[in-house]
Design a protein around this motif. Structure first.
Motif, PDB file in Angstrom:
ATOM      1  N   GLY A  83      54.737 -77.201 -70.981  1.00  0.00           N
ATOM      2  CA  GLY A  83      55.372 -78.501 -71.120  1.00  0.00           C
ATOM      3  C   GLY A  83      56.878 -78.513 -71.065  1.00  0.00           C
ATOM      4  O   GLY A  83      57.506 -79.529 -71.371  1.00  0.00           O
ATOM      5  N   MET A  84      57.509 -77.404 -70.634  1.00  0.00           N
ATOM      6  CA  MET A  84      58.971 -77.347 -70.508  1.00  0.00           C
ATOM      7  C   MET A  84      59.354 -77.349 -69.035  1.00  0.00           C
ATOM      8  O   MET A  84      58.845 -76.555 -68.248  1.00  0.00           O
ATOM      9  CB  MET A  84      59.523 -76.077 -71.161  1.00  0.00           C
ATOM     10  N   ALA A  85      60.267 -78.236 -68.652  1.00  0.00           N
ATOM     11  CA  ALA A  85      60.760 -78.287 -67.279  1.00  0.00           C
ATOM     12  C   ALA A  85      62.279 -78.265 -67.302  1.00  0.00           C
ATOM     13  O   ALA A  85      62.904 -78.709 -68.259  1.00  0.00           O
ATOM     14  CB  ALA A  85      60.259 -79.539 -66.571  1.00  0.00           C
ATOM     15  N   ARG A  86      62.875 -77.759 -66.203  1.00  0.00           N
ATOM     16  CA  ARG A  86      64.328 -77.615 -66.159  1.00  0.00           C
ATOM     17  C   ARG A  86      64.882 -77.995 -64.798  1.00  0.00           C
ATOM     18  O   ARG A  86      64.310 -77.662 -63.766  1.00  0.00           O
ATOM     19  CB  ARG A  86      64.717 -76.153 -66.454  1.00  0.00           C
ATOM     20  N   SER A  87      66.008 -78.698 -64.808  1.00  0.00           N
ATOM     21  CA  SER A  87      66.795 -78.898 -63.588  1.00  0.00           C
ATOM     22  C   SER A  87      68.009 -77.984 -63.644  1.00  0.00           C
ATOM     23  O   SER A  87      68.400 -77.512 -64.713  1.00  0.00           O
ATOM     24  CB  SER A  87      67.250 -80.356 -63.461  1.00  0.00           C
ATOM     25  N   PHE A  88      68.627 -77.763 -62.484  1.00  0.00           N
ATOM     26  CA  PHE A  88      69.730 -76.807 -62.387  1.00  0.00           C
ATOM     27  C   PHE A  88      71.015 -77.505 -61.975  1.00  0.00           C
ATOM     28  O   PHE A  88      71.012 -78.622 -61.462  1.00  0.00           O
ATOM     29  CB  PHE A  88      69.384 -75.704 -61.374  1.00  0.00           C
ATOM     30  N   GLN A  89      72.161 -76.796 -62.186  1.00  0.00           N
ATOM     31  CA  GLN A  89      73.464 -77.329 -61.768  1.00  0.00           C
ATOM     32  C   GLN A  89      73.478 -77.572 -60.263  1.00  0.00           C
ATOM     33  O   GLN A  89      74.011 -78.563 -59.786  1.00  0.00           O
ATOM     34  CB  GLN A  89      74.576 -76.349 -62.125  1.00  0.00           C
ATOM     35  N   ILE A  90      72.909 -76.645 -59.505  1.00  0.00           N
ATOM     36  CA  ILE A  90      72.853 -76.767 -58.050  1.00  0.00           C
ATOM     37  C   ILE A  90      71.542 -77.438 -57.673  1.00  0.00           C
ATOM     38  O   ILE A  90      70.466 -77.011 -58.102  1.00  0.00           O
ATOM     39  CB  ILE A  90      72.960 -75.385 -57.377  1.00  0.00           C
ATOM     40  N   THR A  91      71.636 -78.506 -56.885  1.00  0.00           N
ATOM     41  CA  THR A  91      70.449 -79.266 -56.513  1.00  0.00           C
ATOM     42  C   THR A  91      69.417 -78.357 -55.852  1.00  0.00           C
ATOM     43  O   THR A  91      69.727 -77.591 -54.942  1.00  0.00           O
ATOM     44  CB  THR A  91      70.831 -80.413 -55.560  1.00  0.00           C
ATOM     45  N   ASN A  92      68.180 -78.445 -56.306  1.00  0.00           N
ATOM     46  CA  ASN A  92      67.115 -77.546 -55.877  1.00  0.00           C
ATOM     47  C   ASN A  92      65.995 -78.375 -55.254  1.00  0.00           C
ATOM     48  O   ASN A  92      64.980 -78.639 -55.880  1.00  0.00           O
ATOM     49  CB  ASN A  92      66.614 -76.743 -57.076  1.00  0.00           C
ATOM     50  N   LEU A  93      66.190 -78.780 -53.983  1.00  0.00           N
ATOM     51  CA  LEU A  93      65.247 -79.652 -53.304  1.00  0.00           C
ATOM     52  C   LEU A  93      64.946 -79.113 -51.907  1.00  0.00           C
ATOM     53  O   LEU A  93      65.648 -78.234 -51.403  1.00  0.00           O
ATOM     54  CB  LEU A  93      65.828 -81.074 -53.182  1.00  0.00           C
ATOM     55  N   PHE A  94      63.915 -79.679 -51.263  1.00  0.00           N
ATOM     56  CA  PHE A  94      63.624 -79.374 -49.867  1.00  0.00           C
ATOM     57  C   PHE A  94      64.400 -80.381 -49.013  1.00  0.00           C
ATOM     58  O   PHE A  94      63.955 -81.510 -48.804  1.00  0.00           O
ATOM     59  CB  PHE A  94      62.126 -79.459 -49.596  1.00  0.00           C
ATOM     60  N   PHE A  95      65.555 -79.969 -48.507  1.00  0.00           N
ATOM     61  CA  PHE A  95      66.466 -80.902 -47.854  1.00  0.00           C
ATOM     62  C   PHE A  95      65.975 -81.384 -46.499  1.00  0.00           C
ATOM     63  O   PHE A  95      66.424 -82.419 -46.010  1.00  0.00           O
ATOM     64  CB  PHE A  95      67.853 -80.253 -47.717  1.00  0.00           C
ATOM     65  N   ASP A  96      65.049 -80.645 -45.868  1.00  0.00           N
ATOM     66  CA  ASP A  96      64.547 -81.037 -44.546  1.00  0.00           C
ATOM     67  C   ASP A  96      63.301 -81.904 -44.636  1.00  0.00           C
ATOM     68  O   ASP A  96      62.773 -82.324 -43.604  1.00  0.00           O
ATOM     69  CB  ASP A  96      64.240 -79.789 -43.700  1.00  0.00           C
ATOM     70  N   LEU A  97      62.831 -82.149 -45.850  1.00  0.00           N
ATOM     71  CA  LEU A  97      61.653 -83.002 -46.049  1.00  0.00           C
ATOM     72  C   LEU A  97      62.072 -84.362 -46.592  1.00  0.00           C
ATOM     73  O   LEU A  97      63.183 -84.548 -47.075  1.00  0.00           O
ATOM     74  CB  LEU A  97      60.665 -82.337 -47.009  1.00  0.00           C
ATOM     75  N   SER A  98      61.155 -85.306 -46.537  1.00  0.00           N
ATOM     76  CA  SER A  98      61.439 -86.652 -47.030  1.00  0.00           C
ATOM     77  C   SER A  98      61.395 -86.696 -48.556  1.00  0.00           C
ATOM     78  O   SER A  98      60.896 -85.770 -49.215  1.00  0.00           O
ATOM     79  CB  SER A  98      60.413 -87.645 -46.464  1.00  0.00           C
ATOM     80  N   VAL A  99      61.895 -87.782 -49.087  1.00  0.00           N
ATOM     81  CA  VAL A  99      61.871 -87.990 -50.537  1.00  0.00           C
ATOM     82  C   VAL A  99      60.440 -87.956 -51.051  1.00  0.00           C
ATOM     83  O   VAL A  99      60.126 -87.266 -52.024  1.00  0.00           O
ATOM     84  CB  VAL A  99      62.551 -89.335 -50.890  1.00  0.00           C
ATOM     85  N   ILE A 100      59.543 -88.694 -50.399  1.00  0.00           N
ATOM     86  CA  ILE A 100      58.160 -88.771 -50.881  1.00  0.00           C
ATOM     87  C   ILE A 100      57.473 -87.413 -50.785  1.00  0.00           C
ATOM     88  O   ILE A 100      56.690 -87.043 -51.668  1.00  0.00           O
ATOM     89  CB  ILE A 100      57.349 -89.848 -50.118  1.00  0.00           C
TER      90      ILE A 100
END
Length: 251
Positions: A83-100
């Motif tokens: 039940g613990m989740a974390r975000s980071f200082q540097i954005t950690n996303l799939f930049f070539d994929l859509s938001v959805i």
């Protein structure tokens, strides 16, 4: 007997890197719901402490407990399952994929294991959760937009949404407003405040005024140690805190 008020506990947590003690015997408790913030100057040990809490680093000594369960030696994935989740200082996303698609992939863990090898189009639970997050985070208009084309503020908001995809009970946010405009910072602050009414948020943030406005408890670190802890007004008035590094900023 389970402590129903406390969700996270750090007990005498320490971490050394060679001759440097980055986190030195740090103890505190986080109660359920609302925002608890950790502040301090660069080099105070805030990010190292977050890495110990989230499992990125293993502690040299001390304990981390989530809901009275000892998670000190768990991996980040194990802590996520608790039940613990974390975000980071540097954005950690799939930049070539859509938001959805980013949200749907993040929500995939909600699907039963029996659906693991089914096409994504069959992942109805994940898609339902992704659509919920689109609405909750004000991202409906950019649903099909490629993440790399979003503004910095939108990317940070999406990252928080992705972090919440699995419905954690504790969210660790590491400087979520870093690099944001004033308008995006205020929007994100309101978002964090709303999140705190539903789940527990532990926040590292450099914007002291934002921290004082959002938080029910503020923990101050300096040189790897906990310097002070309390409600925002008490921390703001603490002469040790002001003398150590804030000067007139908290006056």
């Amino acid at each position: 007997m389970k402590n129903t008020e406390m969700i996270l506990r750090s007990k005498s947590l320490s971490k050394r890197f060679g001759g440097l003690t980055a986190v030195d015997d740090v103890s505190f408790e986080v109660t359920r719901l609302g925002v608890t913030s950790i502040i301090g100057p660069n080099g105070a040990g805030k990010s190292t402490l977050f890495n110990l809490l989230s499992g990125t680093f293993m502690a040299d000594s001390g304990l981390v407990e989530l809901d009275d369960q000892n998670i000190t030696r768990m991996s980040p994935e194990g802590r996520l399952s608790c039940g613990m989740a974390r975000s980071f200082q540097i954005t950690n996303l799939f930049f070539d994929l859509s938001v959805i698609d980013n949200l749907r992939i993040a929500s995939q863990a909600l699907e039963p294991r029996s659906n693991l090898f089914l096409p994504l189009s069959k992942s109805t639970i994940a898609m339902d959760r992704a659509n919920e997050l689109l609405e909750e985070f004000g991202l409906l208009e950019c649903r099909n937009q490629i993440v790399g084309a979003l503004s910095h503020g939108q990317q940070r908001r999406l990252e928080i949404a992705v972090t919440l995809a699995t419905r954690p009970k504790l969210l660790l946010l590491d400087e979520p407003t870093q690099g944001m405009s004033q308008g995006d910072t205020q929007d994100t602050a309101e978002l964090i405040k709303r999140l705190g009414s539903k789940i527990t948020v532990l926040l590292i943030e450099h914007d002291v005024d934002l921290v004082m406005d959002l938080s029910k408890t503020v923990i101050v670190m300096a040189q790897g140690k906990k310097l002070a802890e309390g409600i925002p007004s008490d921390v703001r008035a603490n002469p040790l805190v002001q003398t150590a590094y804030f000067g007139e900023e908290l006056a």
